[in-house]
Scaffold this motif. Structure first.
Motif: not given
Length: 414
Positions: A275-297
């Protein structure tokens, strides 16, 4: 009569010796026409398939990749000069003076790539001298099966055999190719493509600490399936900005977590701070791509175990899940620069309809995505039917049934 590799060598690599012998006979003749008589050495370097682990290598992730039965082949001989002369079939001769490699114009196509490898080979402490080479390839260009990495690893195999007594290890060759792409093509590429082309067979790659890899003794043939690469009709040579944005956005999230790469954190840590990261970077796609990384591993680890056990159904399930994550979370099935051109997405949709009908197999975007190719895994008794079906949309010349190839980038002898 033209010199070619020994019959037993061809059968070991290609599973036959007639068609492959003709390819190398043509290669030998063309070398002589272009460079004169010389005792040439023959080389092969496969393309690669990324089975699972889409866009994770740059952030220290894990991947299951494999070399494929499409390859680049070459004939080479030292020429006793300070220049490297390479002729690829269908293209003009490229002549690069070794001493002047560092001054070659960046982003100038294959010339820049060769110059980058020359510079890297010297920087990494290996020998390189002048040689002539003639090459030809079956690897689809600009379509996600790593024609560039196949070329790079063929070049490294030549330099390794001709001048270094084969002391260059697979990881060395991969870094040389990556250096050339990063520093001379100005392309933000990882190491997966080069490792998969160089190693041969299926491998589990771990980029979290240097480069670790282990062989997985598997083939889709043994599981009763064929891999089918479908070239959707649009290359991805002009999409560098979209490719670079994927690692860039993952690095952005990693930085907000206080680390350099996402592999240095966990999904639990990420979700706690999201939640805090989303406010700092203001980039929902980046959040989604990070989620992909963790689950893909996680999926990669599960898939490696399933492959080792020969559990085909679990492999298909995980590949399907991975493809869905690439589509929805990583978002590399459509290019935002031309959102009406959706050939990857369209071929996935058409293939999903076919798979639903036969109730077997799977499909996913292949490689970097945004354009290029998809991978379908089809029951062997349905491969011919699927090829006919999908060829109606892309043309039979763009459909490539294949298997995992066990031989990487190597010399085939003189």
């Amino acid at each position: 009569m033209a010199n070619i590799p020994a019959k037993e060598v061809l059968e070991r690599v290609y599973g036959e010796s007639e068609k492959s012998a003709e390819r190398f006979r043509h290669l030998s003749e063309r070398f002589a026409e272009n460079f004169g008589d010389a005792e040439v050495e023959f080389f092969t370097s496969p393309g690669r398939t990324e089975m699972i682990g889409n866009h994770t290598d740059h952030n220290g992730g894990k991947i299951v990749a494999a070399s494929i039965s499409l390859d680049t082949i070459g004939a080479a001989a030292a020429n006793g000069t300070g220049s490297i002369r390479i002729r690829s079939e269908g293209y003009d001769l490229i002549d690069v003076e070794i001493a002047a490699a560092s001054s070659v114009e960046k982003k100038s196509g294959t010339r820049a790539l060769i110059a980058g490898m020359i510079e890297a080979i010297g920087k990494f402490g290996f020998e390189i001298n002048g040689f002539d080479a003639y090459m030809t390839t079956e690897v689809i260009a600009a379509a996600g099966v790593s024609s560039s990495a196949s070329f790079e690893m063929l070049f490294c195999a030549m330099v390794n055999a001709l001048f270094n007594d084969n002391k260059m290890k697979i990881g060395d060759c991969a870094r040389i190719g990556q250096y050339a792409e990063n520093q001379f093509w100005m392309k933000s590429s990882g190491l997966m493509d080069q490792m998969a082309c160089a190693a041969g067979g299926a491998i589990l790659l771990d980029f979290s600490d240097d480069i670790k890899y282990e062989k997985i003794d598997v083939s889709f043939d043994s599981l009763g399936y064929d891999m089918v690469i479908v070239n959707t009709g649009k290359g991805h040579g002009d999409l560098s900005d979209e490719y670079s944005a994927v690692p860039g956005e993952m690095y952005q999230v990693a930085g907000a977590l206080g680390v350099q790469r996402l592999c240095e954190s966990s999904i639990e840590e990420f979700l706690e701070k999201a939640p805090e990261i989303a406010k700092v970077i203001n980039n929902d796609r980046a959040i989604m791509r990070a989620l992909h990384f963790y689950e893909e591993n996680r999926r990669v680890e599960d898939a490696a175990k399933a492959l080792a056990k020969g559990d085909g159904k679990e492999v298909l399930r995980l590949l399907t899940e991975s493809g869905n994550s690439s589509w929805k979370w990583l978002q590399n099935c459509i290019s935002k620069s031309n959102d009406q051109d959706q050939k990857v997405a369209l071929m996935l949709a058409l293939t999903e309809l076919y798979l639903e009908k036969i109730q077997d197999g799977c499909c996913r975007v292949h490689g970097g995505g945004f354009a290029g190719v998809i991978l379908a895994v089809i029951p062997r008794d349905k491969t011919e039917d699927y090829v006919k079906y999908i060829s109606a949309f892309v043309g039979e010349e763009n459909v490539y049934p294949m298997q995992i190839r066990q031989t990487g980038a190597v010399s085939l002898g003189k």
